[in-house]
Design an enzyme around this catalytic site. Structure first.
Site, short mmCIF file in Angstrom:
data_model
loop_
_atom_site.label_atom_id
_atom_site.label_comp_id
_atom_site.label_asym_id
_atom_site.label_seq_id
_atom_site.Cartn_x
_atom_site.Cartn_y
_atom_site.Cartn_z
N GLN A 62 4.19 0.57 2.19
CA GLN A 62 4.34 -0.67 2.95
C GLN A 62 5.50 -1.44 2.32
OE1 GLN A 62 1.65 -2.06 5.60
NE2 GLN A 62 2.39 0.03 5.79
N ASP A 64 0.79 -1.25 0.00
CA ASP A 64 0.00 0.00 0.00
C ASP A 64 0.82 1.29 0.00
OD1 ASP A 64 -1.55 -2.12 0.81
OD2 ASP A 64 -2.42 -1.11 2.54
N TRP A 116 1.72 -0.90 9.84
CA TRP A 116 0.81 -1.03 8.70
C TRP A 116 0.30 0.33 8.24
CZ3 TRP A 116 -2.47 -6.09 9.69
CH2 TRP A 116 -1.60 -7.19 9.65
#
Ligand SMILES: *[C@@H]1O[C@H](CO)[C@@H](O)[C@H](O)[C@H]1NC(C)=O
Ligand SMILES: *[C@@H]1O[C@H](CO)[C@@H](O)[C@H](O)[C@H]1NC(C)=O
Ligand SMILES: *[C@@H]1O[C@H](CO)[C@@H](O)[C@H](O)[C@H]1NC(C)=O
Ligand SMILES: *[C@@H]1O[C@H](CO)[C@@H](O)[C@H](O)[C@H]1NC(C)=O
Ligand SMILES: *[C@@H]1O[C@H](CO)[C@@H](O)[C@H](O)[C@H]1NC(C)=O
Ligand SMILES: CC(=O)N[C@H]1CO[C@H](CO)[C@@H](O)[C@@H]1O
Length: 608
Positions: free
Chosen positions: A91, A75, A134
């Site tokens: 990410q 991401d 995350w």
């Protein structure tokens, strides 16, 4: 977002390692090639500096898309513009070309075209993010300093069994005077938000950018899911007065049957202008977009509607097209996307991630996995007020060179016409098709019309032109990354159909990957959707950006967009050609076809 592996994705091992005699060949296919004019320089060094694993044939690395030098990326996170630099976080697994040990990679750019990568911005080193840092977003505080909100995957101590689940956390720049924002400090207030009672803390992630309401209170959303069968996607609302302590106060919107909502994004759009708006924008000229990424099918969905800041509820304009049910940003591969307001150019820019369609084993061999799609300028379609329009940011045009244009090309029934000027795997192609005369022939057979109204792109590909019936306007379109004999080809095409009602035409916009590669172990799903064609439209147009293993196609000025990942075995580099084709039963006129070669961009590690 979360990415897991399916053993079925690990396909058979293909021999990609080449003998040392082939090193030069590998270098020729490596992405730095274009920056090395002198062939003699193409030695081991350039391979090492450019690609992931040495000695590996690299025809699929992109030349003008953002990719880290090696390893796994997913991401986009917290894009922002600060002190003259665009920042892009992602990410990133620093250890391997597969998902795991997720950190925030960091890159900076003056133009979102050329990049300098920096060292890791955030990595798991606190109990609340030990298992991974995350996805999340950036927010500018009142003092103009950006902070990052992210999801931490918690673990307490060394006992692997005491996983605490997902938490929301914050990081602030150590030195706000550094335009590159190289160092980030995690807040002592972390975690700033935990899953509310009744919500699964393994399904609680991806904080949005925060915004201040009319009452001066900060708000942010976190993606989640609810319901006894965990099928109702929802965006949890948190509020804070000081940005350190956040209270769960409700849900801004939830939609049954959509499953876990990852990476929510909510933002205002101008009803009449392409100008982007800050999250705080309000007024009669403002509508809102709520976008989520559906974990269930890995697609990004949005809706256009109204956000009522008094009730903190979002309502779609059309409930049938509620978030997760109707419109998608992209009808191919595009996931976990995120927008940001670019105050440098007063526009909203969309970043999205395109994962590989090849096997995990291939990723390991080539040493990297996934690319970011080109950043897209995004705005509300003024004509319809019901959908967004996306277009590659204007900076991408700087990469164009050697423009060639052909006008008024007739593509007869069943014909394939080469676009001679266009060769290679780094291209920008714009094709304007004349809108066909919509003859009356079709209206004489209502059954056929009804049937055609349900045609999909895969029907067209599997049944060929037979699916389309006797008078078919299409399929016609463009083959890219094609061998001269069309043995390998990726096809982007239109097909006009009648939905059974008088003069009610619909236009399919499709991407056929089924013949894209001789390789068997790659995903060759056919993509597609409809694109709106207004009575006032003069042409049917498509812009196709080709970059080795990614093809991004924008129909009708960006009303419908589709991204493909393809892995031709023969149609690589100069062996890749472009053709116009017409599989319909009526001739097609191409009013103009323009092509440009696209330069390679610089992506290097930052050295002061
Ligand atoms: C994560 O890091 C550990 C420790 O360095 C390493 O052993 C493991 O292989 C890594 N996992 C992945 C998927 O990269
Ligand atoms: C919570 O979500 C995780 C991950 O999807 C799942 O394995 C677990 O069963 C869920 N727990 C409950 C109580 O639903
Ligand atoms: C959060 O909750 C606390 C305790 O109930 C309350 O004192 C505070 O005002 C709340 N803050 C916000 C922004 O709602
Ligand atoms: C990645 O690609 C595979 C194979 O094409 C697909 O099944 C999967 O859903 C994709 N994942 C995401 C997040 O796009
Ligand atoms: C076009 O027709 C050819 C020949 O019948 C077929 O092989 C091909 O799949 C068709 N392509 C599309 C996109 O319909
Ligand atoms: C849920 C839980 O046990 N959290 C604890 C994890 O460990 C830190 C300190 O190491 C505690 O502060 C948390 O309360």
């Amino acid at each position: 977002m979360e990415q897991s592996f399916h053993p079925t994705m690990a396909a058979k091992h293909r021999v990609m390692l080449l003998a040392s005699a082939m090193i030069l060949l590998a270098a020729l296919f490596s992405p730095v090639e274009a920056s090395h004019k002198d062939w003699h320089q193409l030695g081991v060094e350039s391979i090492k500096s450019s690609s992931s694993a040495t000695h590996v044939y690299q025809p699929y690395r992109t030349a003008y898309h953002f990719q880290p030098r090696k390893n796994w990326m997913n991401d986009p996170n917290g894009p922002l513009y600060y002190k003259g630099w665009y920042h892009f976080f992602y990410q990133y697994n620093r250890d391997a070309a597969v998902w795991g040990n997720i950190t925030w990679g960091h890159a900076v750019s003056r133009d979102m075209v050329h990049w300098r990568t920096l060292h890791t911005a955030l990595k798991g080193d606190k109990w609340y993010d030990m298992k991974g840092v995350w996805s999340g977003s950036a927010t500018f505080l009142d003092n103009g300093v950006p902070v990052l909100l992210y999801t931490g995957w918690a673990i307490n101590g060394t006992d692997q069994s005491s996983i605490r689940g997902q938490t929301q956390a914050m990081a602030v720049p150590e030195d706000p005077s550094d335009p590159l924002l190289r160092e980030w400090d995690k807040s002592p207030h972390n975690p700033i938000a935990l899953a509310p009672p009744g919500f699964n803390d393994s399904m609680f992630r991806d904080p949005t950018e925060a915004w201040k309401g009319y009452d001066g209170v900060w708000r942010m959303l976190v993606g989640a899911v609810k319901g006894t069968d965990q099928s109702i996607g929802t965006a949890l609302l948190y509020k804070s007065t000081d940005f350190n302590k956040w209270n769960f106060t409700g849900e801004i919107q939830s939609v049954a049957g959509t499953g876990m909502w990852e990476c929510p994004d909510i933002y205002p759009v101008h009803v009449k202008e392409k100008t982007g708006l800050r999250l705080s924008a309000r007024g009669p000229h403002v509508k809102h977009v709520l976008k989520v990424s559906l974990d269930r099918n890995k697609h990004d969905y949005y809706s256009v509607g109204t956000y009522d800041e008094k009730t903190d509820l979002y309502t779609p304009d059309d409930t049938k097209l509620d978030t997760g049910l109707g419109l998608r940003y992209d009808y191919g591969k595009f996931y976990a996307s995120k927008t940001f307001f670019d105050q440098n150019k007063n526009r909203r820019v969309l970043w999205g991630w395109a994962n590989e369609s090849s096997s995990v084993q291939d990723d390991i061999e080539k040493g990297w996995s996934s690319v970011q799609c080109l950043p897209r300028h995004i705005w509300l379609d003024e004509e319809s007020s019901a959908n967004l329009v996306q277009w590659p940011i204007e900076e991408v045009d700087k990469l164009r060179r050697n423009e060639m244009t052909e006008k008024n090309v007739e593509v007869g029934v069943g014909k394939v016409v080469p676009v001679k000027a266009a060769k290679g795997a780094q291209l920008d192609i714009v094709v304007d098709f004349a809108l066909p005369e919509k003859s009356e022939g079709l209206e004489q057979n209502p059954n056929l019309l009804a049937e055609m109204g349900h045609l999909t792109c895969s029907d067209l590909v599997t049944k060929g032109s037979n699916a389309a019936g006797p008078h078919s306007f299409g399929p016609f379109g463009v083959h890219v990354l094609a061998t001269g004999d069309l043995q390998e080809r990726t096809s982007i095409f239109f097909h006009l159909i009648h939905d059974g009602k008088h003069q009610n035409w619909k236009t399919l916009f499709c991407g056929d990957q089924s013949q894209s590669s001789l390789q068997q172990d790659v995903d060759k799903t056919v993509y597609g959707s409809y694109v709106r064609v207004d009575d006032s439209d003069k042409v049917l147009s498509v812009r196709i950006l080709v970059d080795h293993s990614i093809v991004e196609s924008f129909a009708q000025g960006g009303r419908t967009v589709m991204t493909s990942r393809v892995y031709p075995e023969l149609a690589v580099k100069d062996a890749a050609h472009v053709f116009l084709f017409n599989n319909g039963t009526e001739p097609v006129t191409v009013k103009s076809v323009s092509t440009w070669e696209m330069k390679s961009v610089n992506i290097k590690f930052y050295k002061p």
